[in-house]
Design an enzyme around this catalytic site. Structure first.
Site: not given
Length: 710
Positions: A357, A473
């Protein structure tokens, strides 16, 4: 509080604010996907016992091209070393030869397994397993999965989690096989909402940085030893068995850079969790589960979120220390790649994520692409090129959508694009889910169709444009409700207490959540739920983020007991996609013909490293603090193996002996700004470019001895 800019609103959870239901996460996500039918492996192929093939390697100082990588020298023609793996606590990589029928239990007569009550080296549904602490459990797997653990063959890859997933000794086919995965979040990278009891115990802590300081000062409670106790107990072997028994076939394993080492005043518990990570690899091997290994934290923080190690500013490719931290991150990428490129681990760890991320809106796509190219070159220099030579390399979309990565390094060998879509932080979270939809047949209100519409076509289009695309995710969290979900200092909305207590949910609520989850799984195609397990709050002794716990949902009826139920869900909701991925990738995207032949025009445009400019820096990159490549290289030790093993392991976990370049370290006599501090600080040590002409220090030894495990 976060010092991020943008986003304008503080965010401390798993994702930055998304545009909400009316704006798709990526540039394609406006219509749904229609899934291909689930394909099972041929029964004869599933039960085949194909031996592992190893690449011929030769030693030598010069790096060999692709398929001529160095091979560990044989230790004679006699018996090789192998059985009992010991790293403090016994870590037994006992994975054995399976019998003719999947799910069978018995012994092949070549050795008994002390972790099986009957001495069997394999077992299916109903077999009994003894864990390292002596605890017994019954392996429940109704999908034809079986475990394998043989002391005489500790790196056997015959285990299979279920009948539709190829065993580890067979190639994963991205065009046919489907990832049904779960994250093991909060295990080695501590997050407040996954381990709330830690942050409730130490008032004022907000991330692992502050938690580590508080724990270290609390010697009466065991100091940082509390973290090692957590590593040893939060996820156990039984969790891996239950993951396989739930019909799942992959885990995504987030790990911190301090598994390797830490610098200066970083408070993290360094070089301790690695032995537990290696143990996790052994459990994955035993139950036939593949691992997506994710480097979840980066020096200086890649996003300023609490799960990067420290909440606050972004100091990776941003700000005064942005380049120096990126140099250090590349060292960690290299060290991890060396370990997982070993033949014993390649089948177990087919994906390596370099950076979790990174906040692309601040860092910039050009700068991040240059970093990815550097990491790619490092990894492929170690592994070689093409299928069977090291892992796929996963990159995150940076929260800017899948479409912008369409022309990313065409011709590169085996990249995967990872996206983390959530509705939970998009501003429309209080839309009801516990109601039937318009036709009264399916529950979930508008949410199931919205999942198909928002994510489906983007995944299909990216499979066509980029190549292999996964959702590393996602969750059942359609709202931001959960203790510490958005950070320890969060203000919980008034409607959230109901969603934080699953004991209040009736069957309609659970049915709505189930439909939303199934639609999400179908739209995302290859997915990893975040996360397998949430720890209890110390005040209620219950899970207060129930929408984020796969295990809890599995036990209580809002997560499917068979993930294949999701296939075709979007089509059943009458949501169709104009663009369909047919399962065929270009050969180079999966390590076939042309892999590794990056378009020279594209590669040259990103070849300059470091970049000439980075965001958040007040001076040109040439004047920023940097490190010098004259340092020692930390290593990740292999488990000790003794007995008649089929392979001899390097004690240092270093796959390529010809990789002898030093690591990065500080320039002698130079003071550096805080690598984790405000990105706008003026540089203290400037002008490394002028130091490049200075005679280099004598490089330190390549490897450091493995730590003495306690």
């Amino acid at each position: 509080m976060s010092q991020l800019n943008p986003p304008s609103a503080p965010f401390f959870g798993r994702e930055p604010p998304s545009p909400g239901l009316s704006t798709p996460r990526d540039s394609y996500a406006s219509t749904p996907t229609q899934k291909e039918p689930l394909l099972e492996q041929d029964a004869s192929a599933r039960n085949s016992d194909v031996p592992r093939e190893y690449d011929p390697r030769a030693s030598g100082a010069a790096r060999k091209p692709w398929y001529k990588r160095p091979l560990w020298l044989a230790v004679g023609a006699a018996a090789f070393v192998a059985v009992v793996l010991v790293i403090v606590l016994p870590i037994v990589f006992t994975v054995g030869k399976k019998h003719g029928l999947a799910g069978g239990s018995g012994t092949d007569g070549s050795g008994s397994n002390p972790q099986s009550p009957t001495g069997a080296t394999t077992g299916g549904n109903g077999s009994e397993v003894i864990m390292e602490d002596g605890t017994k459990f019954t392996y429940i797997n109704n999908f034809g999965g079986f475990w394998v653990q043989d002391p005489n063959d500790p790196f056997n890859n015959n285990a299979q989690p279920n009948s539709w997933t190829p065993p580890l000794n067979q190639t994963w086919d991205w065009g046919k096989n489907r990832v049904f995965g779960v994250n093991l979040g909060g295990w080695f990278v501590i997050e407040p909402f996954i381990m709330p009891s830690f942050f409730q115990k130490y008032n004022g802590t907000v991330d692992e940085w502050t938690l580590s300081i508080a724990m270290a000062n609390d010697t009466a409670s065991g100091g940082l030893q509390q973290l090692e106790d957590h590593y040893n107990t939060f996820i156990t072997e039984q969790d891996f068995a239950e993951i396989a028994g739930a019909g799942l076939n992959w885990v995504r394993l987030p790990i911190p850079f301090w598994a390797i080492d830490k610098w200066d005043d970083e408070p993290f518990l360094a070089k301790v969790c690695w032995k537990y990570i290696v143990r996790a690899f052994s459990w994955a091997r035993k139950y036939g589960i593949r691992v997506n290994l994710d480097l979840h934290t980066i020096p200086g923080s890649q996003n300023g979120y609490n799960h990067s190690g420290k909440l606050g500013s972004i100091n990776f490719l941003n700000g005064i220390m942005g380049v120096a931290n990126a140099q250090r991150a590349l060292d960690y990428v290299r060290i991890i790649a060396e370990f997982i490129a070993q033949p014993e681990y390649q089948n177990v760890i087919p994906i390596f994520g370099m950076v979790n991320e990174p906040l692309l809106g601040i860092i910039g796509q050009d700068e991040l692409t240059r970093f990815y190219l550097q990491g790619y070159d490092e990894i492929r220099a170690i592994t070689g090129i093409g299928e069977g030579h090291g892992p796929y390399i996963s990159i995150h979309d940076g929260f800017q959508g899948l479409g912008i990565w369409k022309d990313f390094l065409p011709g590169a060998d085996r990249f995967i694009l990872d996206t983390h879509p959530y509705f939970a932080f998009g501003g429309m979270q209080n839309v009801p889910i516990a109601v039937p939809d318009d036709d009264g047949d399916n529950y979930g209100g508008t949410w199931p169709k919205q999942a198909c519409l928002s994510w489906g076509i983007g995944q299909n289009q990216s499979q066509l444009d980029f190549g292999v695309t996964i959702a590393g995710e996602f969750s059942a969290g359609f709202n931001p409700c959960g203790l510490f979900l958005q950070g320890v200092d969060e203000t919980i909305p008034d409607y959230c207490p109901f969603w934080m207590d699953s004991s209040q949910w009736n069957e309609t609520t659970k049915a709505g959540l189930m439909q939303f989850t199934l639609a999400s799984m179908d739209a995302l195609q290859h997915w990893f739920f975040w996360t397998w397990k949430i720890g209890n709050s110390s005040t209620t002794n219950t899970v207060q983020c129930p929408l984020w716990s796969y295990k809890l949902g599995l036990e209580n009826g809002w997560i499917p007991t068979d993930p294949r139920q999701a296939v075709g869900k979007c089509g059943a909701l009458n949501v169709t996609a104009p663009v369909q991925f047919n399962g065929s990738y270009q050969a180079w995207q999966t390590g076939g013909a042309g892999a590794g032949t990056i378009d020279p025009t594209v590669s040259s445009s990103y070849a300059q490293w470091p970049p000439a400019q980075i965001s958040g820096a007040s001076v040109p990159v040439a004047q920023l603090p940097m490190y010098t490549a004259t340092g020692a290289v930390e290593t990740l030790p292999n488990p000790t193996v003794s007995g008649p093993a089929s392979k001899t392991l390097s004690p240092y976990g270093w796959d390529d002996p010809s990789d002898t370049a030093p690591g990065v370290t500080e320039i002698a006599g130079c003071s550096y700004p805080d690598a984790w501090g405000p990105a706008s600080l003026p540089p203290v040590c400037t002008g490394p470019a002028s130091k490049r002409g200075v005679a280099r220090e004598v490089p330190a030894p390549l490897v450091t001895p493995p730590p003495a495990w306690r």
